[in-house]
Design an enzyme around this catalytic site. Structure first.
Site, PDB file in Angstrom:
ATOM      1  N   LYS A 155       0.786  -1.208   0.108  1.00 37.00           N
ATOM      2  CA  LYS A 155       0.033   0.007   0.154  1.00 37.00           C
ATOM      3  C   LYS A 155       0.813   1.317  -0.110  1.00 37.00           C
ATOM      4  O   LYS A 155       1.431   1.598   0.837  1.00 37.00           O
ATOM      5  CB  LYS A 155      -0.857   0.154   1.270  1.00 37.00           C
ATOM      6  N   SER A 194      -8.811  -0.544  -4.794  1.00 39.03           N
ATOM      7  CA  SER A 194      -9.022  -0.042  -3.622  1.00 39.03           C
ATOM      8  C   SER A 194     -10.388   0.201  -3.377  1.00 39.03           C
ATOM      9  O   SER A 194     -11.136  -0.534  -3.311  1.00 39.03           O
ATOM     10  CB  SER A 194      -7.996   1.138  -3.401  1.00 39.03           C
TER      11      SER A 194
END
Length: 598
Positions: free
Chosen positions: A179, A374
């Protein structure tokens, strides 16, 4: 252009077909606002949605009056309010439609030499423009033009040192190692896993582009076109004569010379053909009584946020509910082109999808555009099916949070003193760093959100938690990899998703006993939701100002400030409308947007 007898489509520019710019969806739906701009002398070109253009090309492949397509990719006369270029996945869908047109016509006319696909430009503005043009049999360019064939790249700025100089620290949490949203604020370079993931993503997308170009330009490029293209991107961009010598274009001509090739055939524009073909199709259905399936399309474009505006959560949910409540609609397609956004907003939209399927018994197919990662993926987990193009950027199943902390040094620097008083918790104050129990709670919230995300994917995609973890951690991937990982169901564009949704809708009717089990329905009618506001409402909104206008103004100001901060004067000139494109004086680079759940 479209042709009678020996007809062609005429396509203007990469996003332009017969004076219509191709866009994902028309975001400029306020007719009153258009009228005001026209009164002020600003009359942008009309637009055509991607689904309408692809539908027109698919109809033309079976139309005996049409034998070719001529596309003009030149920059002249491209005046539109919606200047965002088509991305890789959208270009791929157009290329597929053009290739299907070519193959169908070759069979019908007795050979590929009977079909004419001509692309022309004064100069290619971007690599993606050339990617689309390469699908045509012949590519011509003005002698002074160029092709920015340089491969894909991404530039990631890091602000940690700059923020530190101003006395600003950042508390960041990310789940997990891939991430990358927080790294520009907490690191001075990407950690190895994120660096490798970004490189693998660019490499995979680049390989697909080169493979497609090599297949289309094989005769001109030689015996090993992929190897040659891999060499060329190392030394690009290319001027006209270099492009011709290397087999990238077939000739150096001016527009008037190229026009003579189809002038005698009575070519006409796509805009005209779309109108004529749609009327002919509608008249035919009315005459034959052939049944149709109705698919509602709802768009979710850009950052996922709460509230209204063109694509805010309230607007998207309103569109899903309108489609679900419409008795003529058999299924719904949610078209997503988003790198992520607010968790609560994403959850709200995801719940609307479940309600549409569980309560209204109308299947929802999610179609991914250029990016759906996401928050974009969070929305989609419980859809009946997920469809993406091979070059769609997806995945990024992870969570990240940034919490800036303004230290006393910051206030000394700007000459301001501050006192704060609290009757309760100070955890939300950006003048206090998190410590002890507050920091533990903050981390626990991120852990909980990530666990919920993982469970949501596992439940919706019928995977185990371990299977999801193997492809999660914030990792991004292209559509082909997402298919292998089980994160999507099919490879295809928006038109394919519409067809698939129609089939699912037909299946629901058959299972309910409303239609015979052996019945087939070929025709599909598309409706876009939510429906446009009445003219009176548009007038009122224009007087009082709505959230969409406010959000646009805020984003414009933020963007201009960032240009000044980073010293990007050419970009600033673009923001204020002095130049048409920040890339017009240099090679085009693919910008990978941050994929995140805030």
């Amino acid at each position: 252009m479209l042709f009678r007898k020996r007809d062609y489509f005429y396509l203007n520019k990469t996003q332009d077909l017969g004076n219509r710019s191709i866009v994902e969806t028309d975001t400029d739906k306020g007719y009153y606002q258009k009228l005001l701009r026209a009164a002020g002398g600003d009359s942008p070109s009309p637009v055509a949605s991607l689904i309408d253009v692809v539908t027109a090309i698919k109809r033309a492949k079976d139309d005996p009056r049409v034998v070719g397509i001529m596309a003009n990719f030149s920059t002249a006369n491209n005046k539109t309010q919606q200047t965002k270029s088509l991305g890789l996945a959208q270009i791929q869908e157009l290329r597929s439609a053009i290739q299907e047109f070519k193959e169908t016509k070759a069979k019908a006319l007795g050979g590929e030499d009977k079909v004419s696909l001509i692309a022309y430009t004064d100069s290619f503005d971007s690599q993606t423009q050339y990617y689309l043009a390469s699908a045509f049999d012949k590519v011509y360019m003005q002698p002074s033009g160029s092709i920015p064939l340089v491969g894909l790249s991404s530039t990631v700025p890091f602000f940690k040192t700059l923020l530190g100089r101003f006395g600003i620290q950042v508390r960041a949490e990310a789940r997990r190692e891939y991430k990358s949203m927080v790294s520009p604020f907490t690191e001075t370079e990407l950690p190895p896993p994120q660096k490798q993931n970004l490189f693998d993503l660019l490499k995979g997308l680049n390989s697909q582009i080169l493979a497609d170009i090599a297949k289309s330009r094989q005769r001109a490029l030689g015996s090993d076109p992929v190897e040659k293209l891999n060499h060329l991107i190392q030394i690009g961009p290319f001027m006209g004569s270099e492009a011709k010598d290397n087999g990238l274009v077939d000739g150096l001509l001016y527009k008037r010379d190229c026009g003579k090739m189809v002038q005698s055939n009575g070519a006409f524009g796509l805009t005209h053909y779309m109108r004529v073909a749609e009327k002919e199709h509608t008249d035919k259905l009315a005459k034959t009584g052939e049944p149709s399936l109705v698919v509602g399309i709802v768009y979710l474009i850009g950052g996922i946020k709460r509230g209204g505006g063109d694509f805010g959560a309230n607007t998207v949910v309103k569109g899903i509910r309108e489609a679900a409540d419409d008795p003529t609609v058999d299924a719904v397609v949610l078209r997503i082109d988003s790198g992520g956004g607010d968790v609560v907003a994403s959850d709200t939209i995801g719940d609307a999808i479940r309600w549409c399927q569980d309560e209204k018994k109308k299947p929802v197919v999610v179609s991914f555009g250029n990016t759906s990662a996401s928050g974009g993926y969070f929305v989609s987990t419980h859809a009946k099916a997920i469809v993406a193009q091979p070059t769609t950027i997806t995945g990024s199943i992870g969570v990240a949070s940034l919490r800036p902390y303004f230290t006393p040094e910051f206030f000394k620097l700007i000459g301001v003193s501050v006192e704060q008083f609290f009757t309760g918790s100070s955890d939300t104050s950006l003048l206090h760093d998190l410590e002890g129990a507050a920091l533990t709670r903050y981390k626990r919230q991120i852990d909980t959100t990530y666990s919920d995300f993982i469970k949501r994917v596992a439940d919706g995609r019928k995977m185990t938690l371990d299977q999801v973890e193997d492809v999660a951690g914030g990792r991004v991937m292209n559509g082909k990899e997402a298919l292998r990982a089980g994160l999507i169901d099919k490879l295809g564009g928006l038109s394919y998703a519409v067809r698939l949704a129609g089939d699912y809708g037909l299946e629901v009717h058959k299972n309910a006993g409303h239609l015979p089990s052996d019945m087939k329905v070929e025709n599909i009618v598309v409706k876009v939701f939510p429906k446009p506001k009445p003219l009176l409402q548009q007038f009122i909104d224009s007087m009082v100002g709505d959230e969409a206008v406010d959000m646009y103004a805020k984003e414009k100001i933020r963007s201009m400030m960032m240009r000044v901060w980073t010293g990007d004067m050419m970009g600033l000139l673009h923001e204020v409308g002095v130049v048409e494109s920040p890339f017009q004086y240099g090679p085009h680079q693919l910008e990978i947007e941050e994929l995140r759940v805030d």
